[in-house]
Design a protein around this motif. Structure first.
Motif, PDB file in Angstrom:
ATOM      1  N   SER A 186      52.514  23.708  47.876  1.00 55.08           N
ATOM      2  CA  SER A 186      52.901  23.265  49.224  1.00 55.08           C
ATOM      3  C   SER A 186      54.404  23.041  49.301  1.00 55.08           C
ATOM      4  O   SER A 186      55.085  22.896  48.276  1.00 55.08           O
ATOM      5  CB  SER A 186      52.154  21.976  49.594  1.00 55.08           C
ATOM      6  OG  SER A 186      50.748  22.179  49.539  1.00 55.08           O
ATOM      7  N   TYR A 187      54.912  22.959  50.544  1.00 55.81           N
ATOM      8  CA  TYR A 187      56.371  22.908  50.756  1.00 55.81           C
ATOM      9  C   TYR A 187      56.704  22.062  51.973  1.00 55.81           C
ATOM     10  O   TYR A 187      55.949  22.013  52.963  1.00 55.81           O
ATOM     11  CB  TYR A 187      56.914  24.326  50.964  1.00 55.81           C
ATOM     12  CG  TYR A 187      58.344  24.380  51.441  1.00 55.81           C
ATOM     13  CD1 TYR A 187      59.400  24.341  50.535  1.00 55.81           C
ATOM     14  CD2 TYR A 187      58.650  24.448  52.802  1.00 55.81           C
ATOM     15  CE1 TYR A 187      60.720  24.383  50.980  1.00 55.81           C
ATOM     16  CE2 TYR A 187      59.961  24.496  53.254  1.00 55.81           C
ATOM     17  CZ  TYR A 187      60.994  24.455  52.330  1.00 55.81           C
ATOM     18  OH  TYR A 187      62.292  24.484  52.764  1.00 55.81           O
ATOM     19  N   ALA A 188      57.862  21.371  51.918  1.00 54.54           N
ATOM     20  CA  ALA A 188      58.420  20.660  53.067  1.00 54.54           C
ATOM     21  C   ALA A 188      59.934  20.572  52.889  1.00 54.54           C
ATOM     22  O   ALA A 188      60.454  20.712  51.776  1.00 54.54           O
ATOM     23  CB  ALA A 188      57.811  19.262  53.201  1.00 54.54           C
ATOM     24  N   ARG A 189      60.647  20.326  54.007  1.00 56.39           N
ATOM     25  CA  ARG A 189      62.099  20.178  53.944  1.00 56.39           C
ATOM     26  C   ARG A 189      62.545  19.069  54.884  1.00 56.39           C
ATOM     27  O   ARG A 189      61.840  18.692  55.823  1.00 56.39           O
ATOM     28  CB  ARG A 189      62.797  21.485  54.311  1.00 56.39           C
ATOM     29  CG  ARG A 189      62.649  21.874  55.782  1.00 56.39           C
ATOM     30  CD  ARG A 189      63.340  23.184  56.092  1.00 56.39           C
ATOM     31  NE  ARG A 189      63.307  23.483  57.533  1.00 56.39           N
ATOM     32  CZ  ARG A 189      63.784  24.594  58.077  1.00 56.39           C
ATOM     33  NH1 ARG A 189      64.333  25.526  57.305  1.00 56.39           N
ATOM     34  NH2 ARG A 189      63.725  24.779  59.392  1.00 56.39           N
ATOM     35  N   SER A 190      63.755  18.541  54.606  1.00 59.62           N
ATOM     36  CA  SER A 190      64.304  17.457  55.431  1.00 59.62           C
ATOM     37  C   SER A 190      65.820  17.448  55.303  1.00 59.62           C
ATOM     38  O   SER A 190      66.371  17.807  54.260  1.00 59.62           O
ATOM     39  CB  SER A 190      63.748  16.108  54.964  1.00 59.62           C
ATOM     40  OG  SER A 190      64.375  15.038  55.644  1.00 59.62           O
ATOM     41  N   ARG A 191      66.487  17.005  56.362  1.00 58.75           N
ATOM     42  CA  ARG A 191      67.941  16.836  56.306  1.00 58.75           C
ATOM     43  C   ARG A 191      68.338  15.418  55.924  1.00 58.75           C
ATOM     44  O   ARG A 191      69.441  15.198  55.405  1.00 58.75           O
ATOM     45  CB  ARG A 191      68.578  17.201  57.650  1.00 58.75           C
ATOM     46  CG  ARG A 191      68.600  18.702  57.928  1.00 58.75           C
ATOM     47  CD  ARG A 191      69.649  19.052  58.960  1.00 58.75           C
ATOM     48  NE  ARG A 191      69.704  20.468  59.247  1.00 58.75           N
ATOM     49  CZ  ARG A 191      70.412  21.348  58.534  1.00 58.75           C
ATOM     50  NH1 ARG A 191      71.101  20.948  57.484  1.00 58.75           N
ATOM     51  NH2 ARG A 191      70.407  22.630  58.870  1.00 58.75           N
TER      52      ARG A 191
END
Length: 438
Positions: A227-232
């Motif tokens: 699984s994958y996620a991103r954030s600034r």
């Protein structure tokens, strides 16, 4: 006749280029350390300061600090390692220079120290809590990391393998207090599973990238679903397509990159994220291939979705993951994939002690070449090691970025599923290596 002062000035100007001496590789012994099983150490830096956290020959948690090339200062902490290879010790430095140390925990109450004075390792003091709460009663996988503004964060798991949540905290140097970063858990296994993470990693695109696998039970063969996620900002998270993710992230709401099923050969903690030349996220990992053997895979985000390809062609190895505890395996994928100067995709893995490099076409992801390479400088490598002993190397971390010049290295036996051995190997030497960049 030219006066003496002028002659001296001319001499210094002419001699200056000759006086430039190239930096030389150096090796320095730090301490005797525990070697009967592997428990990871940590090595961080900020400005001219370096801090090493480790377990000494008597299993005692220890910290060493120095500024520039001044002598090291040492401090022993009241925590002792058992036989659990999960019980790494980690260290972080906040914006004001306070040293933070945590470790020796695998579903254990929080073990945490902070220096009262910036960079004064002798002022390290134990604190019973960080932000408080029941989640500090069962801590596993502690990790410090800094944001782009230097703020110090701490993340850990609460609960057990197959049943846990992931939590983030942030430190305030004004109040000298930790607080929960999110109002809920960051990732929640809902009492049925937990996540095993690689990251978050702050990449050159300004995003924190995170990849993980889910696990249903303490047995490693129940890992599934990359699984994958991103954030600034570490507060708001989204998918690779920019869809907001409501916290806590659960299996039903997570972006699944590769829907590997239970028993599919996924190894937790081995899903590093990198970017290609176009800024597309890539994840390296291992699972069983069509032939049933453990293979290296790469998934990359493309306009049509995530594209997954088999990278390796290992013909005689299938990782036995139907076990619990810290496992000694032959294949690891811990290095983030990246693009080289020729716009090729580089995927790296370690197999039976050799560092392997796979070169892929940047558009088709077809493997062009496989070769061996030295992940670390030759001077840091070990020559000959006795059976069962491995060399463990950690580069210096500065705000998450790994140094190419500073390393610590020590020898220790491989994990033994967190069980005591019949004999204890002699202590090894923890060494500091400086290898000047070419």
């Amino acid at each position: 006749m030219m006066n003496r002062k002028l002659l001296l000035v001319l001499f210094l100007l002419l001699a200056a280029p000759l006086g430039v001496v190239a930096a030389e590789a150096k090796v320095e012994a730090i301490d005797f350390v525990w070697s009967a099983h592997r428990a990871f150490f940590d090595f961080v830096g900020k400005e001219d300061h370096q801090v090493i956290a480790y377990y000494d020959a008597s299993r005692q948690m220890s910290v060493a600090h120095r500024e520039s090339n001044k002598p090291w200062r040492f401090q022993k902490l009241p925590s002792y390692l058992g036989w659990d290879s999960h019980n790494a010790v980690v260290v972080g430095i906040d914006e004001a220079g306070h040293i933070h140390v945590a470790g020796n925990m695998h579903n254990d109450p929080l073990v945490y120290f902070r220096s009262d004075e910036p960079y004064n390792v002798r002022s390290l003091r134990q604190f019973a809590t960080m932000a408080g709460g029941v989640e500090e009663a069962k801590v596993t996988y502690p990790h410090f990391f800094n944001g782009p503004d230097g703020r110090l964060y701490f993340k850990h798991r609460y609960g057990s393998s197959g049943n846990g949540v992931e939590l983030y905290k942030v430190f305030d140097t004004e109040t000298l207090e930790w607080r929960q970063l999110h109002q809920t858990a960051f990732v929640d296994g809902e009492g049925e599973r937990n996540g095993y993470f690689a990251g978050p990693t702050l990449e050159q695109d300004g995003w924190f990238h995170l990849a993980w696998v889910w696990r249903e039970t303490p047995f490693a063969n129940t890992n599934h679903d990359v699984s994958y996620a991103r954030s600034r900002d570490l507060l708001s998270w989204e998918t690779s397509d920019g869809k907001p993710l409501e916290l806590p992230i659960r299996l039903a709401t997570a972006e699944v990159v590769d829907a590997v099923q239970v028993g599919g050969g996924l190894l937790n903690g081995n899903t590093p994220v990198g970017l290609d030349a176009k800024g597309r996220p890539m994840i390296a990992y291992q699972k069983y291939g069509p032939d049933g053997n453990s293979q290296v895979f790469l998934s990359r985000k493309e306009s049509s979705g995530w594209k997954s390809v088999q990278v390796s062609n290992i013909g005689d190895y299938r990782a036995d993951l139907d076990r619990t505890g810290a496992l000694a395996l032959d294949l690891y994928t811990k290095t983030a994939p990246f693009s080289n100067q020729n716009n090729e995709i580089i995927v790296r893995a370690e197999f039976r002690g050799d560092d392997l490099e796979f070169i892929l076409d940047s558009e088709t992801l077809v493997v062009r070449e496989q070769r061996k390479f030295d992940r670390y400088p030759e001077s840091v490598q070990a020559d000959d090691l006795d059976n069962g002993i491995a060399l463990h190397i950690r580069p210096l971390r500065r705000s998450g970025e790994a140094s190419r010049e500073w390393f610590i290295a020590w020898e220790a036996q491989r994990p033994n599923r967190d069980r005591a051995r019949e004999t204890i190997s002699p202590p090894s030497t923890l060494r500091l290596h400086f290898v000047p960049a070419e």
